[in-house]
Design an enzyme around this catalytic site. Structure first.
Site, PDB file in Angstrom:
ATOM      1  N   GLY A  83     -17.523 -10.024  -1.675  1.00 44.38           N
ATOM      2  CA  GLY A  83     -16.260  -9.610  -2.326  1.00 44.38           C
ATOM      3  C   GLY A  83     -15.323 -10.209  -1.437  1.00 44.38           C
ATOM      4  N   LEU A 166     -22.328  -3.754  -1.808  1.00 42.47           N
ATOM      5  CA  LEU A 166     -22.973  -2.543  -1.088  1.00 42.47           C
ATOM      6  C   LEU A 166     -23.418  -3.226   0.393  1.00 42.47           C
ATOM      7  CD1 LEU A 166     -24.646   0.207  -0.326  1.00 42.47           C
ATOM      8  CD2 LEU A 166     -26.419  -0.539  -1.462  1.00 42.47           C
ATOM      9  N   GLY A 168     -22.392  -6.049   1.644  1.00 46.72           N
ATOM     10  CA  GLY A 168     -21.101  -6.504   2.444  1.00 46.72           C
ATOM     11  C   GLY A 168     -20.759  -5.272   3.136  1.00 46.72           C
ATOM     12  N   ASP A 178     -19.221   3.839   5.181  1.00 51.74           N
ATOM     13  CA  ASP A 178     -19.911   5.116   4.818  1.00 51.74           C
ATOM     14  C   ASP A 178     -21.186   4.920   4.584  1.00 51.74           C
ATOM     15  OD1 ASP A 178     -17.568   6.600   5.180  1.00 51.74           O
ATOM     16  OD2 ASP A 178     -16.828   6.107   3.123  1.00 51.74           O
ATOM     17  N   LYS A 235     -17.722  13.432   4.984  1.00 51.49           N
ATOM     18  CA  LYS A 235     -16.819  12.482   5.392  1.00 51.49           C
ATOM     19  C   LYS A 235     -15.376  13.258   5.454  1.00 51.49           C
ATOM     20  CE  LYS A 235     -14.262   8.295   3.949  1.00 51.49           C
ATOM     21  NZ  LYS A 235     -14.236   7.117   3.051  1.00 51.49           N
ATOM     22  N   GLN A 558      21.053  -2.860  -0.279  1.00 54.12           N
ATOM     23  CA  GLN A 558      21.772  -1.777  -1.019  1.00 54.12           C
ATOM     24  C   GLN A 558      23.267  -2.145  -0.890  1.00 54.12           C
ATOM     25  OE1 GLN A 558      18.868   1.121   1.152  1.00 54.12           O
ATOM     26  NE2 GLN A 558      20.140   2.343  -0.084  1.00 54.12           N
ATOM     27  N   PHE A 589      15.385   3.346  -0.683  1.00 57.90           N
ATOM     28  CA  PHE A 589      15.325   4.449   0.072  1.00 57.90           C
ATOM     29  C   PHE A 589      16.264   4.761   1.234  1.00 57.90           C
ATOM     30  CE2 PHE A 589      10.923   3.688  -1.752  1.00 57.90           C
ATOM     31  CZ  PHE A 589      11.066   4.257  -2.865  1.00 57.90           C
ATOM     32  N   GLU A 593      19.838  -0.917   3.666  1.00 58.71           N
ATOM     33  CA  GLU A 593      21.450  -0.855   3.954  1.00 58.71           C
ATOM     34  C   GLU A 593      21.740  -1.804   4.841  1.00 58.71           C
ATOM     35  OE1 GLU A 593      23.092   2.916   4.577  1.00 58.71           O
ATOM     36  OE2 GLU A 593      21.814   3.837   3.044  1.00 58.71           O
ATOM     37  N   GLU A1054      18.243  11.715  -4.084  1.00 59.47           N
ATOM     38  CA  GLU A1054      17.766  12.475  -2.996  1.00 59.47           C
ATOM     39  C   GLU A1054      17.569  13.807  -2.922  1.00 59.47           C
ATOM     40  OE1 GLU A1054      20.005  10.410   0.675  1.00 59.47           O
ATOM     41  OE2 GLU A1054      21.417  10.700  -0.856  1.00 59.47           O
TER      42      GLU A1054
END
Ligand SMILES: Cc1cc2nc3c(=O)[nH]c(=O)nc-3n(C[C@H](O)[C@H](O)[C@H](O)COP(=O)(O)OP(=O)(O)OC[C@H]3O[C@@H](n4cnc5c(N)ncnc54)[C@H](O)[C@@H]3O)c2cc1C
Length: 1119
Positions: A83, A166, A168, A178, A235, A558, A589, A593, A1054
């Site tokens: 992958g 798996l 990999g 894990d 975990k 902004q 957010f 600015e 906000e």
């Protein structure tokens, strides 16, 4: 018309927000794939091996194992990939190997075989295929495989599981795996081929080191289990999904009366970035011995158990990890089941008045006008603008010191890289090398000599390609003379260093109340920072004109005027030569600015007279741009027997960073917003912006609101704790009411809408009944370790920008002779739906269907001197201007319309054109009364208040520190909503962003101020599985903003973020309940964010001031 079933009005009638019948059903043949690609795809099955080549690098896709092995022999340095997800440098083109052999086209590796003695999983099997392919497992024989499957299904995200394998995951060689601990205790083996036959290699810590280069793993074999075998995996991570383990543990034992064998493997990345030793998972030999010697596992946290864990963890041992592993072992035999309900949500809002024309869009839940384009990817953001002819790319160089002098800077080698055109530095700035987001310029665009924070942009390489630029950046040599860095608030307080005036407000309104004080307490609270994590990073493209110093800037900002004026000043040209254009931003957010990328791009464009594009990568964005301010607040609160605050003194220290940015103003807002949803009649507050050697912190949604709410809600909780009252009663006692004069300004609260929200939210959430249920749940012995908490909190918010002169907006409305209309205004679409609302307003005033109206961009060419889009004011300021412009046009068209009431709009316009009526109008709005003066504490801070109340219920697993928000009910007063769909989206989004701030988003600095959490794999934002399981939002009915609001609506961007603090107070409730059951003091003080680690520590009495300091200042190494 198709329906969006999510939106309901008051009578539970469905309201469509978009017409799904118009959605195109795309078929494969509709996709535009070139003929040559089609030919390749059709022949894939028949082909032997596909090879891709570029820049001398080769990628092979063999179709058999033999082919792969022979390629490996032919190219001895080639690496195998499946992958390609394992490894942090996967996107770094320069560091990628010259030859890669992808194994994904080898069908024989994709097979899962169930044999008599076990299961063989092919090396090419992805997690998704593994989960799907291992359905019918024998519960006795396949215990290990089942544990593997159950946990493979939880790895990362669907996207990752679809490509990652798996094998990999085992060979990844990372302590966060894990799969490795599970396969180790399952005594799995890898089947390895290398052209000279095959061999078996047992899986265990360090297994990848047992393989030689060129060894190809064809599969992993997991032997069968016997009836008495037990295999468990636990975990612990900072977030429930898409997150690596801080600690994980797999255990095998054979539970007969005489335990013969136990295998325990402990892994995990420690405290993520804080202390990652990058050691492999390891066998816990002392625990194994202890476990084998016990007959029935572990029943308690015995000293022997804790000692064994400590020894096994070695250098990695700390109280948290020891505690977590002890809990894991204790819980092994207990199956803890939390019932997770199917996520659900309701949105309730006022029905449109039946007398309103069906084409009048105002107050209707219309979908965001570019929602479809944003979903399909057609929406254009700054970096989507096609390349300009002759365009150069700019790659920044960041300082690696916080407080230092540049002694030497050499770009000689960098300039030799093919494609590199220039080095852009402070020397190239013809005008003022200073800018500011607010106040007089004080921040160097590029440093001449002094670097002020780790991550500061020192200069940029201009190159024909990003790749060339990046290569050159590595070759720039900088020598520094460093000085000690001052990073924390505590250090700045100790040295008493500030960056501007301290904000101070004192008001004593009620002496009698003050005298009624019967109790008091002191405390302190520490709040962390927060990254903006907008989807689109900071970006700008500067295109120089061919004549007269003209320059066009396409910017993700902004603040169009701010960029225009800063660029003009830096280039020493008048503002009329600079045009700034903004189509839309992918979120802001408050973080956009500023003007830094535009400034650097403009300087480069001017120097080289070529278009220059500067798009920050995520890490550059995080280290070079400002964040939410960290705050330390100390409080002294007096209250009376009924729980009413009689007086309060709060002193805040704010981590401003190295320059002013907005920190002085921000501190003033914090001082104003410290009262949260309450009126504190006798109030003495201060907020001190402290100078440190960090990047200057900046605006962030809420601007002091969520921080103030965190402080005040802690005080309210403390009163409830000390009086034994339900916190809701204490809150009700202190709630801001009609007629109140706040601690700041002279505006009197003119309605009781906050109380209305409060009562409706109490009712809707069934608060008092639910509280009893929560208490019953917590008292049930079956729920020893799982506790629930409930909390309801109010918020009031004053949408405003502090300087009166900034309370202005403009709009330009043009009608063309075909009747189509173009609207421009000074506000920026940051994703908040501003343009949609503006078109609704124009449509309503002009009485023309919204489909006839268009809006292209925000530009300084059409709307001059526009105020930054901030402070939840953009709709108010620009909406009024749109109304004024449209009203002027309506007036001009009135004679024709009145004389021809049924004449179609197009004809009206055509007639007007022939009558030489001006078909464009400019609207300008400047009537807002907001004019607060903090020095005098005079003037008003609001035209109206946006109010809201939220009730949240959480469930905390006290043995891990995980929590889940089970339900949140919000009642929000947005006046008469211009667009309930957009407003509710803002409420939900703000709540979840605030939730991230207070529970998991932990921004960690190292000792030199370097940011450790430099990407989203180390900095955790909420995922879909973290949002409240049941999330109900109601807009308060019959509320109308009385003053200066567009169609009686209120600013909403906000305010709702403050309501996320209800989760903090609900967690407090749950943790207090657990602490009580353990005979610990239910009251605890804890730093924000309440991470899983801190919640665990609070539950187990492991939080102390000293530990908190250690926790925040631990040295770390990067993962
Ligand atoms: C966002 C994200 C979240 C993640 N979360 C988790 C998590 O929660 N838990 C967890 O356990 N893991 C997690 N991972 C890690 C993930 O499990 C691994 O990245 C993945 O399993 C690697 O598989 P792959 O096929 O992509 O391997 P690759 O990246 O293709 O290969 C990994 C290594 O194995 C070698 N290799 C692969 N196949 C063979 C073969 N057949 N023969 C010889 N050598 C081979 C490669 O050369 C390379 O060195 C996460 C990863 C990401 C990116």
């Amino acid at each position: 018309m198709g329906k969006n079933p999510q939106k309901f009005d008051a009578t539970n009638e469905e309201v469509a927000t978009y017409d799904v019948s118009k959605f195109k059903d795309l078929k494969p043949e509709d996709l535009s794939i070139s003929e040559s690609t089609k030919k390749i795809l059709n022949n894939v099955e028949k082909m032997k091996c596909i090879t891709f080549q570029s820049d001398g690098k080769k990628w092979f896709y063999p179709t058999t194992v033999d082919e792969a092995l022979s390629l490996s022999k032919q190219f001895p340095k080639a690496v195998f990939r499946q992958g390609g997800t394992g490894g942090y440098k996967k996107f770094d083109y320069d560091d990628s190997p010259m030859e890669v052999i992808f194994l994904t086209s080898i069908p024989s590796l994709k097979v899962i075989t169930t044999k008599a003695d076990g299961v063989l999983i092919g090396a090419g099997v992805t997690y998704t295929e593994l989960v799907e392919g291992l359905h019918h497992l024998d519960p006795v024989k396949h215990k290990a495989v089942k544990v593997l499957r159950d946990n493979a299904a939880k790895i990362a995200s669907v996207q990752l599981r679809n490509i990652a394998t798996l094998v990999g995951g085992v060979l990844w060689g990372h302590p966060g795996s894990d799969m490795l601990p599970i396969l180790t205790v399952a005594e799995a083996v890898l089947i390895v081929e290398n052209g000279d036959g095959h061999r078996q290699v047992s899986v265990g810590p360090g297994v990848n080191r047992k393989l030689k280069h060129g060894d190809l793993v064809v599969g992993v074999f997991i032997p069968n289990n016997t009836v008495n075998d037990i295999i468990v995996f636990c975990k612990q991570a900072r977030r429930k999904t898409v997150e690596l383990a801080v600690v994980n543990m797999a255990l095998y034992t054979n539970f007969t009366n005489n335990i013969k064998k136990t295998i325990i493997v402990i892994g995990g990345i420690d405290l993520a970035v804080k202390q990652c030793t990058l050691q492999d998972s390891s066998r816990a030999l002392n625990l194994e011995k202890l476990f084998t010697s016990k007959k029935s596992g572990f029943a308690d946290n015995s000293a022997a158990l804790l000692e064994a864990i400590k020894t096994d963890l070695g250098l990695k041992a700390d109280q948290y990890k020891i505690g977590i592993i002890a809990e894991m072992l204790n819980d092994i035999m207990v199956s803890k089941k939390t019932v997770l309900n199917k996520p659900s949500a309701h949105q309730l809002f006022e029905k449109v008045n039946s007398s309103q024309s069906s084409v009048d869009p105002i107050t209707r839940p219309i979908a965001h006008l570019s929602a479809a384009e944003q979903c399909t990817g057609e929406a254009q953001f700054t970096d989507d603008i096609p390349n300009f002819v002759g365009e150069l790319k700019l790659v920044p160089i960041h300082s690696t010191m916080a407080n230092a002098k540049i002694v030497k800077l050499c770009t000689k080698d960098a300039m030799l890289v093919p494609g590199v055109v220039a080095w852009i530095s402070a020397e190239d700035i013809p005008g003022l090398n200073m800018y500011a987001n607010a106040g007089p310029p004080d921040t160097p665009i590029l440093p001449k000599e002094d670097v002020n924070f780790h991550g500061m942009i020192i200069g940029a390489i201009a190159a024909e390609t990003i790749e060339a630029g990046k290569e050159a950046v590595k070759l720039v040599k900088i020598t520094y003379k460093s000085n000690p860095a001052l990073v924390t608030i505590a250090e700045a307080v100790e040295k008493d260093i500030c960056i501007g005036d301290k904000s101070f407000i004192e008001r004593n309104q009620d002496e009698t109340l003050q005298k009624s004080s019967t109790h008091s307490f002191d405390g302190k609270i520490k709040l962390g920072g927060q990254f903006h994590i907008y989807m689109e990073p900071q970006s700008a493209i500067a295109v120089p004109g061919t004549e007269k110093n003209e320059l066009i800037i396409y910017a993700a900002t902004q603040n169009a005027t701010g960029v225009q004026s800063a660029v003009a000043s830096a280039l020493s040209i008048p503002m009329n030569k600079v045009i700034v254009k903004i189509r839309r931003l992918g979120g802001a957010f408050g973080g956009k600015e500023g003007s830094l990328p535009s400034l650097i791009a403009a300087v480069a464009a001017k120097k080289l007279m070529r278009p220059c594009r500067m798009i920050f990568e995520r890490t550059s964005d995080l280290i070079a741009m400002g964040h939410r301010h960290e705050v330390h607040a100390g409080y002294n609160v007096n209250f009376n027997d009924s729980g009413k605050i009689t007086s309060a003194k709060i002193e805040c220290d704010v981590n401003a960073g190295s320059f002013r940015d907005v920190s002085v103003v921000w501190s003033m807002f914090l001082a104003m917003r410290l009262d949260a949803g309450y009126t504190i009649k006798n109030f003495n507050v201060s907020a001190n912006p402290r100078k440190t050697d960090l990047k200057s912190n900046t605006a962030f949604r809420g601007f002091g609101g969520p921080e103030g709410t965190c402080v005040m809600e802690e005080c309210i909780e403390r009163i409830a704790h000390l009086t034994g009252k339900d916190p809701a009663l204490v809150r009700r006692e202190n709630l801001t009411r009609e007629g109140d004069l706040l601690h700041q300004g002279e505006g009197i609260i003119c309605d009781d809408n906050l109380l209305k929200c409060w009562e409706q939210c109490l009712d809707q959430s069934n608060y008092f009944e639910m509280r009893k249920e929560v208490e019953n749940f917590n008292n049930d012995p079956a729920n020893k370790k799982i506790k629930r908490g409930i909390s309801i909190i109010p918020c009031k918010f004053t949408p405003f920008i502090p300087a009166k002169f900034r309370s202005q907006g403009s709009a330009y409305v043009r009608i063309y002779i075909d009747g189509s209309i173009l609207v421009s205004h000074g506000g920026v679409e940051v994703g908040q739906g501003l343009h949609t609302k503006m078109l609704q307003v124009a449509s309503t005033v002009l009485q023309v269907p919204i489909e006839k109206i268009h809006l292209v961009e925000t530009s300084t060419e059409t709307n001059v001197n526009a105020t930054t889009t901030a402070g939840s004011t953009a709709t108010d300021l620009n909406g009024h201007a749109v109304v004024l412009a449209c009203e002027e046009l309506v007036e001009k068209l009135a004679p024709i319309r009145d004389a021809n009431p049924n004449m179609p709009w197009e004809k009206v316009i055509f007639l007007a054109y022939f009558q030489r009526i001006q078909l464009s109008a400019f609207g300008f709005y400047n009537r807002s009364q907001v004019d607060y003066n903090i020095k005098e504490n005079t003037g008003v801070t609001f035209n109206y208040l946006t109010n809201g109340v939220a009730c949240s219920i959480v469930e905390v697993d006290c043995s891990t520190g995980y929590h889940q928000v089970l339900k949140t009910d919000i009642v929000m007063d947005v006046g008469q909503s211009l667009n309930p769909a957009i407003d509710i989206g803002q409420i939900e989004g703000a709540f979840v962003q605030g939730y991230g701030y207070v529970t998991m988003e932990e921004l960690i600095h190292g000792k030199e101020g370097e940011i450790a959490t430099v990407n989203v794999s180390t900095y955790k934002v909420p995922t879909i599985s973290d949002i409240p399981q049941e999330f109900n939002v109601t807009l308060l009915r019959n509320s109308r903003a009385k003053k200066e609001a567009v169609f009686s609506s209120k600013g909403i961007g906000e305010p709702p973020i403050n309501l996320s603090i209800s989760v903090v107070t609900a967690i407090r409730h749950a943790v207090a309940s657990y602490r009580k059951s353990c005979n610990l003091d239910p009251w605890f003080q804890m730093r924000i964010p309440f991470t899983t680690e801190r919640i665990f520590r609070a539950c187990h009495g492991l939080i102390s001031d000293e530990e908190e300091n250690i926790l925040s200042n631990k040295p770390y190494t990067h993962v």
